[in-house]
Design a protein around this motif. Structure first.
Motif, PDB file in Angstrom:
ATOM      1  N   SER A 102      37.765   1.370 -45.586  1.00  0.00           N
ATOM      2  CA  SER A 102      37.040   2.099 -46.633  1.00  0.00           C
ATOM      3  C   SER A 102      37.592   1.765 -48.020  1.00  0.00           C
ATOM      4  O   SER A 102      36.843   1.731 -49.006  1.00  0.00           O
ATOM      5  CB  SER A 102      37.104   3.604 -46.374  1.00  0.00           C
ATOM      6  N   VAL A 103      38.909   1.485 -48.113  1.00  0.00           N
ATOM      7  CA  VAL A 103      39.483   1.077 -49.402  1.00  0.00           C
ATOM      8  C   VAL A 103      38.923  -0.283 -49.818  1.00  0.00           C
ATOM      9  O   VAL A 103      38.613  -0.515 -51.002  1.00  0.00           O
ATOM     10  CB  VAL A 103      41.017   1.034 -49.316  1.00  0.00           C
ATOM     11  N   GLU A 108      35.109  -3.347 -53.385  1.00  0.00           N
ATOM     12  CA  GLU A 108      33.886  -4.126 -53.583  1.00  0.00           C
ATOM     13  C   GLU A 108      32.880  -3.361 -54.442  1.00  0.00           C
ATOM     14  O   GLU A 108      32.198  -3.944 -55.301  1.00  0.00           O
ATOM     15  CB  GLU A 108      33.264  -4.465 -52.227  1.00  0.00           C
ATOM     16  N   GLY A 109      32.760  -2.037 -54.207  1.00  0.00           N
ATOM     17  CA  GLY A 109      31.845  -1.223 -55.010  1.00  0.00           C
ATOM     18  C   GLY A 109      32.236  -1.184 -56.474  1.00  0.00           C
ATOM     19  O   GLY A 109      31.380  -1.215 -57.366  1.00  0.00           O
ATOM     20  N   PRO A 115      27.958   2.777 -59.869  1.00  0.00           N
ATOM     21  CA  PRO A 115      28.546   4.116 -59.732  1.00  0.00           C
ATOM     22  C   PRO A 115      28.184   4.808 -58.423  1.00  0.00           C
ATOM     23  O   PRO A 115      29.013   5.518 -57.840  1.00  0.00           O
ATOM     24  CB  PRO A 115      28.000   4.883 -60.938  1.00  0.00           C
ATOM     25  N   ASP A 116      26.937   4.613 -57.950  1.00  0.00           N
ATOM     26  CA  ASP A 116      26.525   5.273 -56.702  1.00  0.00           C
ATOM     27  C   ASP A 116      27.339   4.756 -55.521  1.00  0.00           C
ATOM     28  O   ASP A 116      27.785   5.530 -54.659  1.00  0.00           O
ATOM     29  CB  ASP A 116      25.035   5.034 -56.455  1.00  0.00           C
ATOM     30  N   TYR A 117      27.525   3.417 -55.464  1.00  0.00           N
ATOM     31  CA  TYR A 117      28.322   2.830 -54.394  1.00  0.00           C
ATOM     32  C   TYR A 117      29.769   3.310 -54.471  1.00  0.00           C
ATOM     33  O   TYR A 117      30.406   3.586 -53.451  1.00  0.00           O
ATOM     34  CB  TYR A 117      28.279   1.308 -54.451  1.00  0.00           C
ATOM     35  N   LEU A 301      34.507   8.952 -61.408  1.00  0.00           N
ATOM     36  CA  LEU A 301      34.645  10.250 -60.743  1.00  0.00           C
ATOM     37  C   LEU A 301      34.701  11.401 -61.747  1.00  0.00           C
ATOM     38  O   LEU A 301      34.212  12.498 -61.450  1.00  0.00           O
ATOM     39  CB  LEU A 301      35.931  10.265 -59.889  1.00  0.00           C
ATOM     40  N   ASN A 302      35.354  11.163 -62.875  1.00  0.00           N
ATOM     41  CA  ASN A 302      35.502  12.186 -63.896  1.00  0.00           C
ATOM     42  C   ASN A 302      36.167  13.444 -63.316  1.00  0.00           C
ATOM     43  O   ASN A 302      35.692  14.565 -63.460  1.00  0.00           O
ATOM     44  CB  ASN A 302      34.139  12.556 -64.489  1.00  0.00           C
ATOM     45  N   VAL A 303      37.288  13.208 -62.638  1.00  0.00           N
ATOM     46  CA  VAL A 303      38.053  14.316 -62.014  1.00  0.00           C
ATOM     47  C   VAL A 303      39.329  14.514 -62.815  1.00  0.00           C
ATOM     48  O   VAL A 303      40.037  13.559 -63.135  1.00  0.00           O
ATOM     49  CB  VAL A 303      38.400  13.969 -60.559  1.00  0.00           C
ATOM     50  N   SER A 304      39.626  15.771 -63.127  1.00  0.00           N
ATOM     51  CA  SER A 304      40.834  16.076 -63.885  1.00  0.00           C
ATOM     52  C   SER A 304      41.951  16.496 -62.910  1.00  0.00           C
ATOM     53  O   SER A 304      41.829  17.502 -62.207  1.00  0.00           O
ATOM     54  CB  SER A 304      40.556  17.215 -64.874  1.00  0.00           C
ATOM     55  N   CYS A 305      43.006  15.683 -62.872  1.00  0.00           N
ATOM     56  CA  CYS A 305      44.151  15.961 -61.998  1.00  0.00           C
ATOM     57  C   CYS A 305      45.379  16.208 -62.879  1.00  0.00           C
ATOM     58  O   CYS A 305      45.790  15.325 -63.634  1.00  0.00           O
ATOM     59  CB  CYS A 305      44.416  14.779 -61.052  1.00  0.00           C
TER      60      CYS A 305
END
Length: 306
Positions: A102-103, A108-109, A115-117, A301-305
């Motif tokens: 999956s990585v 590849e995506g 962005p969808d991939y 992703l626009n995720v805040s960590c």
């Protein structure tokens, strides 16, 4: 020559007696284990014990049983004994392979700048990563499957049995193996009778005759009955092993939790902890991706960590 024959007979009889003692002890241990509840939990650890007699300490800690892949009775014991079991190692290898694959798809995506991939591939990484995390946590559980194996001389007898009743063994060879065995047992019984008879030389003639007759009947009856019992045990049985307890047989799909269960746990975890789960995976991917790929992934992703 006579002395050599005596030594050989004593060794053979002694080995047979020791094998009988071992077989009885292991047979009783197997019955004791089979009396425990059926337990088909995935055991992270496995221990194969080879000993003259079954280890009583491990038997006391047994909490369940199941029938192994080769028809052996396995005891399920609380604790971490031996090393990782083959079932557990295969499970973690499969999930780890899913994660690596999956990585690669995620890389590849990112290169395709779709962005969808990227989102779909990241969710796959997220699921595989969480499944592997739960599988490794499961590996810390105190569950061990234990197989008891006898040491020689019983191990030698069982090896001869397996060879003699192999489908590839010629019937003539089977006769060559068991013919001398039967003869040695009968000769050993007669030799034992003669030894005991020699001890009765100073006994009254009539009493000596009665005692000699009784001893002959007892010794030969025991030898013949023992042969019938042992040969009956050695004969192949189509219903032996896993067929005798099909509901408690160990197969990859009957062990629990299995492969799909860890992915179900991962689905629930990601659904209930979306942000924290994404941050865990991002932390893992920080070293798995290049700096450019990781930067692109963060923007997508626009995720805040924190």
């Amino acid at each position: 020559m006579r002395r050599i024959l005596k030594v050989v007979l004593v060794l053979v009889v002694g080995m047979l007696i020791l094998s009988a003692v071992q077989w009885l002890a292991f047979h009783r241990a197997e019955e004791r284990v089979e009396s425990l509840p059926c337990d088909t939990r995935l055991a992270p650890y496995r221990l194969e014990v080879t000993s003259f007699l079954p280890p009583s300490g491990i038997l006391r800690n047994a909490v369940g049983h199941r029938i192994g892949y080769r028809g052996e009775v396995e005891a399920v014991v609380s604790g971490k004994l031996g090393g990782y079991s083959g079932d557990y190692e295969i499970l973690t290898w499969m999930i780890s392979s899913d994660l690596n694959q999956s990585v690669e798809w995620l890389e590849e995506g990112i290169k395709e700048e779709n962005p969808d991939y990227v989102l779909v591939d990241f969710r796959m990484v997220e699921k595989s990563y969480s499944a592997l995390k739960f599988a490794r946590e499961y590996g810390e559980r105190n569950i061990t499957e234990v197989v008891f194996r006898p040491s020689p001389p019983l191990a030698w007898m069982l090896a001869i049995r397996d060879f003699a009743f192999s489908d590839k063994t010629d019937p003539y060879i089977q006769g060559v193996i068991f013919g001398p065995f039967i003869g040695l047992v009968l000769v050993g019984a007669i030799f034992l009778w003669l030894v005991l008879l020699a001890k009765l030389q100073r006994t009254n003639r009539l009493l000596r005759f009665l005692l000699a007759s009784i001893l002959a009947i007892l010794i030969l009856s025991a030898a013949v009955e023992g042969l019938v019992y042992v040969l009956g045990y050695l004969m192949p049985d189509e219903d032996n092993g896993a067929g005798s307890s099909p509901s408690c047989s160990k197969f990859p799909d009957t062990l629990h939790p299995h492969y799909s269960d860890f992915y179900n746990m991962a689905d629930d975890y990601v659904w209930e902890n979306e942000t924290s789960a994404s941050c865990e995976v991002l932390h893992y991917l920080h070293s798995a991706l290049t700096s450019g790929e990781f930067s692109t992934l963060q923007k997508t992703l626009n995720v805040s960590c924190s």
